[in-house]
Design a protein around this motif. Structure first.
Motif, PDB file in Angstrom:
ATOM      1  N   ILE A 223     -71.116  70.647 -92.357  1.00 11.18           N
ATOM      2  CA  ILE A 223     -69.978  71.247 -93.130  1.00 11.18           C
ATOM      3  C   ILE A 223     -68.916  70.520 -93.568  1.00 11.18           C
ATOM      4  CG2 ILE A 223     -70.853  73.628 -92.059  1.00 11.18           C
ATOM      5  CD1 ILE A 223     -67.538  72.041 -90.964  1.00 11.18           C
ATOM      6  N   HIS A 224     -68.301  70.940 -94.378  1.00 15.93           N
ATOM      7  CA  HIS A 224     -67.195  70.432 -94.748  1.00 15.93           C
ATOM      8  C   HIS A 224     -65.747  71.488 -94.548  1.00 15.93           C
ATOM      9  CE1 HIS A 224     -63.450  68.824 -97.263  1.00 15.93           C
ATOM     10  NE2 HIS A 224     -64.002  67.449 -97.019  1.00 15.93           N
ATOM     11  N   ASP A 225     -65.926  72.584 -95.350  1.00 19.44           N
ATOM     12  CA  ASP A 225     -64.770  73.486 -95.252  1.00 19.44           C
ATOM     13  C   ASP A 225     -64.767  74.670 -93.968  1.00 19.44           C
ATOM     14  OD1 ASP A 225     -64.525  72.350 -97.679  1.00 19.44           O
ATOM     15  OD2 ASP A 225     -65.282  74.071 -99.039  1.00 19.44           O
ATOM     16  N   ARG A 226     -63.674  75.278 -94.031  1.00 22.86           N
ATOM     17  CA  ARG A 226     -63.666  76.125 -92.841  1.00 22.86           C
ATOM     18  C   ARG A 226     -64.335  77.406 -92.686  1.00 22.86           C
ATOM     19  NH1 ARG A 226     -57.431  78.603 -92.337  1.00 22.86           N
ATOM     20  NH2 ARG A 226     -58.561  80.000 -94.028  1.00 22.86           N
ATOM     21  N   GLU A 227     -64.558  77.929 -94.138  1.00 21.72           N
ATOM     22  CA  GLU A 227     -65.207  79.203 -94.070  1.00 21.72           C
ATOM     23  C   GLU A 227     -66.865  78.790 -93.943  1.00 21.72           C
ATOM     24  OE1 GLU A 227     -63.667  81.968 -94.161  1.00 21.72           O
ATOM     25  OE2 GLU A 227     -61.940  80.534 -93.772  1.00 21.72           O
ATOM     26  N   ARG A 245     -62.549  70.007 -92.703  1.00 23.02           N
ATOM     27  CA  ARG A 245     -61.507  69.146 -93.498  1.00 23.02           C
ATOM     28  C   ARG A 245     -60.830  69.607 -94.689  1.00 23.02           C
ATOM     29  NH1 ARG A 245     -66.278  65.175 -94.453  1.00 23.02           N
ATOM     30  NH2 ARG A 245     -67.423  66.964 -93.754  1.00 23.02           N
ATOM     31  N   ASP A 246     -60.858  71.044 -94.992  1.00 20.82           N
ATOM     32  CA  ASP A 246     -59.993  71.383 -96.001  1.00 20.82           C
ATOM     33  C   ASP A 246     -58.955  72.016 -95.729  1.00 20.82           C
ATOM     34  OD1 ASP A 246     -61.614  73.711 -94.801  1.00 20.82           O
ATOM     35  OD2 ASP A 246     -61.787  74.474 -96.683  1.00 20.82           O
ATOM     36  N   SER A 269     -64.402  58.788 -89.007  1.00 17.94           N
ATOM     37  CA  SER A 269     -64.426  57.802 -89.599  1.00 17.94           C
ATOM     38  C   SER A 269     -65.250  57.807 -90.965  1.00 17.94           C
ATOM     39  CB  SER A 269     -64.861  56.356 -88.804  1.00 17.94           C
ATOM     40  OG  SER A 269     -66.187  56.810 -88.342  1.00 17.94           O
ATOM     41  N   LEU A 270     -66.026  59.240 -91.014  1.00 14.76           N
ATOM     42  CA  LEU A 270     -66.576  59.298 -92.090  1.00 14.76           C
ATOM     43  C   LEU A 270     -65.954  59.155 -93.303  1.00 14.76           C
ATOM     44  CD1 LEU A 270     -69.300  62.166 -92.915  1.00 14.76           C
ATOM     45  CD2 LEU A 270     -67.565  61.622 -94.416  1.00 14.76           C
ATOM     46  N   ASP A 271     -64.913  59.777 -93.669  1.00 13.65           N
ATOM     47  CA  ASP A 271     -64.059  59.907 -94.700  1.00 13.65           C
ATOM     48  C   ASP A 271     -63.259  58.792 -95.098  1.00 13.65           C
ATOM     49  OD1 ASP A 271     -64.640  62.608 -96.046  1.00 13.65           O
ATOM     50  OD2 ASP A 271     -63.772  63.220 -94.398  1.00 13.65           O
ATOM     51  N   GLU A 272     -63.003  58.259 -93.812  1.00 13.81           N
ATOM     52  CA  GLU A 272     -62.127  56.813 -94.034  1.00 13.81           C
ATOM     53  C   GLU A 272     -62.894  55.627 -94.741  1.00 13.81           C
ATOM     54  OE1 GLU A 272     -59.028  54.640 -91.089  1.00 13.81           O
ATOM     55  OE2 GLU A 272     -61.151  54.439 -90.569  1.00 13.81           O
ATOM     56  N   THR A 273     -64.217  55.653 -94.316  1.00 12.64           N
ATOM     57  CA  THR A 273     -64.947  54.644 -94.996  1.00 12.64           C
ATOM     58  C   THR A 273     -65.180  54.812 -96.355  1.00 12.64           C
ATOM     59  OG1 THR A 273     -67.038  55.663 -94.641  1.00 12.64           O
ATOM     60  CG2 THR A 273     -66.343  53.922 -93.010  1.00 12.64           C
ATOM     61  N   THR A 274     -64.617  55.895 -96.960  1.00  9.39           N
ATOM     62  CA  THR A 274     -64.787  56.027 -98.682  1.00  9.39           C
ATOM     63  C   THR A 274     -63.809  55.095 -99.119  1.00  9.39           C
ATOM     64  OG1 THR A 274     -65.344  58.113 -98.140  1.00  9.39           O
ATOM     65  CG2 THR A 274     -64.425  57.861-100.371  1.00  9.39           C
ATOM     66  N   LEU A 323     -59.550  63.294 -94.308  1.00  9.19           N
ATOM     67  CA  LEU A 323     -59.283  62.628 -93.247  1.00  9.19           C
ATOM     68  C   LEU A 323     -58.049  63.162 -92.325  1.00  9.19           C
ATOM     69  CD1 LEU A 323     -59.769  60.329 -90.972  1.00  9.19           C
ATOM     70  CD2 LEU A 323     -58.637  58.799 -92.282  1.00  9.19           C
ATOM     71  N   ALA A 324     -56.892  63.416 -93.074  1.00  8.95           N
ATOM     72  CA  ALA A 324     -55.628  63.854 -92.361  1.00  8.95           C
ATOM     73  C   ALA A 324     -56.100  65.152 -91.836  1.00  8.95           C
ATOM     74  CB  ALA A 324     -54.707  63.873 -93.508  1.00  8.95           C
ATOM     75  N   MET A 325     -56.752  65.803 -92.550  1.00 10.24           N
ATOM     76  CA  MET A 325     -57.131  67.535 -92.219  1.00 10.24           C
ATOM     77  C   MET A 325     -58.041  67.455 -91.105  1.00 10.24           C
ATOM     78  SD  MET A 325     -56.248  70.622 -92.241  1.00 10.24           S
ATOM     79  CE  MET A 325     -55.108  70.373 -93.903  1.00 10.24           C
ATOM     80  N   ASN A 326     -58.741  66.502 -90.874  1.00  9.21           N
ATOM     81  CA  ASN A 326     -59.737  66.230 -89.757  1.00  9.21           C
ATOM     82  C   ASN A 326     -58.986  65.679 -88.532  1.00  9.21           C
ATOM     83  OD1 ASN A 326     -62.275  66.389 -88.562  1.00  9.21           O
ATOM     84  ND2 ASN A 326     -63.044  64.578 -89.837  1.00  9.21           N
ATOM     85  N   LEU A 327     -58.074  65.047 -88.692  1.00  9.32           N
ATOM     86  CA  LEU A 327     -57.446  64.564 -87.617  1.00  9.32           C
ATOM     87  C   LEU A 327     -56.524  65.665 -86.925  1.00  9.32           C
ATOM     88  CD1 LEU A 327     -55.998  60.903 -89.002  1.00  9.32           C
ATOM     89  CD2 LEU A 327     -57.411  61.382 -86.801  1.00  9.32           C
ATOM     90  N   ARG A 328     -55.891  66.439 -87.864  1.00 11.77           N
ATOM     91  CA  ARG A 328     -54.985  67.649 -87.445  1.00 11.77           C
ATOM     92  C   ARG A 328     -55.986  68.750 -86.619  1.00 11.77           C
ATOM     93  NH1 ARG A 328     -51.532  71.506 -91.342  1.00 11.77           N
ATOM     94  NH2 ARG A 328     -51.227  73.072 -89.743  1.00 11.77           N
ATOM     95  N   ASN A 329     -57.310  68.820 -87.199  1.00 12.88           N
ATOM     96  CA  ASN A 329     -57.962  70.031 -86.650  1.00 12.88           C
ATOM     97  C   ASN A 329     -58.764  69.542 -85.426  1.00 12.88           C
ATOM     98  OD1 ASN A 329     -57.448  71.786 -88.567  1.00 12.88           O
ATOM     99  ND2 ASN A 329     -59.165  71.230 -89.910  1.00 12.88           N
TER     100      ASN A 329
END
Length: 442
Positions: A223-227, A245-246, A269-274, A323-329
């Motif tokens: 998944i990516h999104d909260r819903e 991450r949304d 790290s998934l999004d960071e490697t982008t 990534l920023a949202m993932n860190l927060r969540n």
């Protein structure tokens, strides 16, 4: 203390500190006794009996911690800068498993996109007959026709992924995976930032989850999104294979995950490697990372035009936000007591580096607000628990002798997990060196 009766193939490791994986402060001046593949004693060096004839290895001022356990990685998909079904070969997979092991990742979960070779290799690695990380995983996985995972991103073969159209086809796919002995089932739910035209219909993923549970298998969901996280866990998914991450996770979702003990693997790290290798921060230039780069990959990231183009792409900005949202969540969920798994999704693209990315994931967990000890516990004891493995993940009597020797104290500075002196896997020196040793005869 007087030696015990002789025990053949017994090794005693000594070090300045030992992190047992349970989250406690390091044990100072520690000794660990290995007999074959198993830990038979652990404790302060002055209290641990030394078996007669044991080989004693003194690592001096070094640290010992459990081998890392990855809950989300992939094997056999990448070779250099290329991705495709033709790389799902025995030689390529074993090369990657040896790299994981050399980086202190002694257990790897290949979470989907595996071909027929997977079953035999998994049993071979379980038996310890071949060097490399132990292997678990999803035998293939359940995707969506014209949907996730995108064939343009991961061009796997027809025998590496099911794409059912109907609920009954989903049930048939899960039954086929179960018959081949899969450890888990995986479903791909999201639309990859709108780059694929459809998502998996609820009727299809509900059928896959119901069938998996009927067969005693747990389900991990991409998944990516909260819903999507809310929908798939309400349908019964047991593991979220990526972080939300949304938007921020809300109280309702947190409560649901807690009440149903849903595991959460953030893959920070998934999004960071982008984008991060285009930025080339100092840590990407370290020999620890450089050693994990294939020559073609190194040439790509050294190309100024590639770096400029990558940083200018919309997907890089999207990845920063994710990534920023993932860190927060992940910090919100960790604080709420949600069980957190460990993995970086390494091995699915050229820059998600087998072994090295797992250490970056540890660093990002600390950036999210976990302490170094909490991050290490997540990647050892907790990651083993996600897989239902009670024989590893901690350094204790009766557990597998999977461990990493480090220069420095990782409980104080998480970057010290990268200062690998040696890796012991199943009680054998898998990579690195010893310091001094002697055989005791009395």
């Amino acid at each position: 203390m007087a030696p015990l009766d002789p025990q053949p193939q017994t090794i005693v490791l000594r070090a300045a500190r030992l992190l047992d994986g349970n989250g406690a402060e390091p044990l100072a001046d520690a000794a660990l006794v290995l007999h074959g593949e198993t830990i038979t004693a652990v404790g302060p060096a002055h209290t641990v009996p030394i078996p007669l004839g044991a080989r004693v290895i003194d690592y001096g001022d070094k640290s010992i911690m459990p081998g890392l356990v990855s809950n989300h990685a992939h094997v056999g998909l990448v070779d250099g800068v290329d991705v495709g079904a033709r790389f799902y070969t025995r030689a390529n997979i074993l090369r990657q498993l040896r790299q994981y092991e050399a980086y202190g990742v002694t257990t790897v979960t290949s979470l989907g996109l595996n071909g027929p070779l997977f079953r035999a290799l998994r049993e071979e690695m379980h038996a310890g007959a071949t060097p490399g990380a132990d292997l678990f995983g999803v035998e293939s996985g359940v995707g969506t026709p014209c949907g996730a995972p995108p064939a343009s991103m991961v061009p796997v073969g027809d025998d590496q992924l099911f794409r059912p159209d109907t609920p009954e086809e989903a049930r048939t796919a899960v039954r086929a995976m179960a018959a081949r002995g899969t450890d888990l089932v995986k479903v791909w739910l999201d639309d990859f930032r709108g780059t694929v035209p459809v998502k998996m219909p609820p009727a299809v993923y509900r059928a896959a989850i119901d069938e998996a549970h009927a067969l005693g298998l747990r389900v991990a969901a991409h998944i990516h999104d909260r819903e999507d996280a809310r929908a798939i866990t309400r349908a019964g998914a047991d593991i979220l294979a990526h972080g939300v991450r949304d938007v921020p996770v809300d109280a309702e979702l947190v409560q649901w995950l807690a009440e149903h003990r849903v595991w959460y693997i953030p893959t920070l790290s998934l999004d960071e490697t982008t984008f991060v290798f285009a930025e080339r921060p100092e840590w990407t230039l370290e020999p620890f990372v450089e050693r994990a780069l294939a020559p073609a990959v190194r040439a790509r990231i050294d190309d100024p035009q590639w770096r400029e183009r990558t940083l200018g792409e919309p997907r890089s900005a999207f990845a920063r936000s994710s990534l920023a949202m993932n860190l927060r969540n992940v910090k919100t969920l960790f604080d709420a007591g949600i069980p957190i798994g460990f993995g970086s999704d390494s091995g699915v693209t050229p820059l998600r580096l087998s072994g090295a990315s797992e250490h970056r994931e540890l660093g990002l967990l600390v950036d999210a607000g976990l302490t170094p000890l909490q991050a290490i516990t997540t990647a050892t004891k907790n990651a083993a628990a996600l897989l239902g493995l009670t024989d590893r993940g901690v350094l204790a009597v009766g557990k597998k002798a999977d461990l990493v020797v480090l220069d420095g104290d990782p409980s104080r500075t998480i970057a010290n997990t990268k200062a690998i002196v040696a890796v012991w896997h199943r009680g054998r020196l898998a990579s690195g060196r010893v310091e001094t040793f002697e055989s005791l005869s009395e």
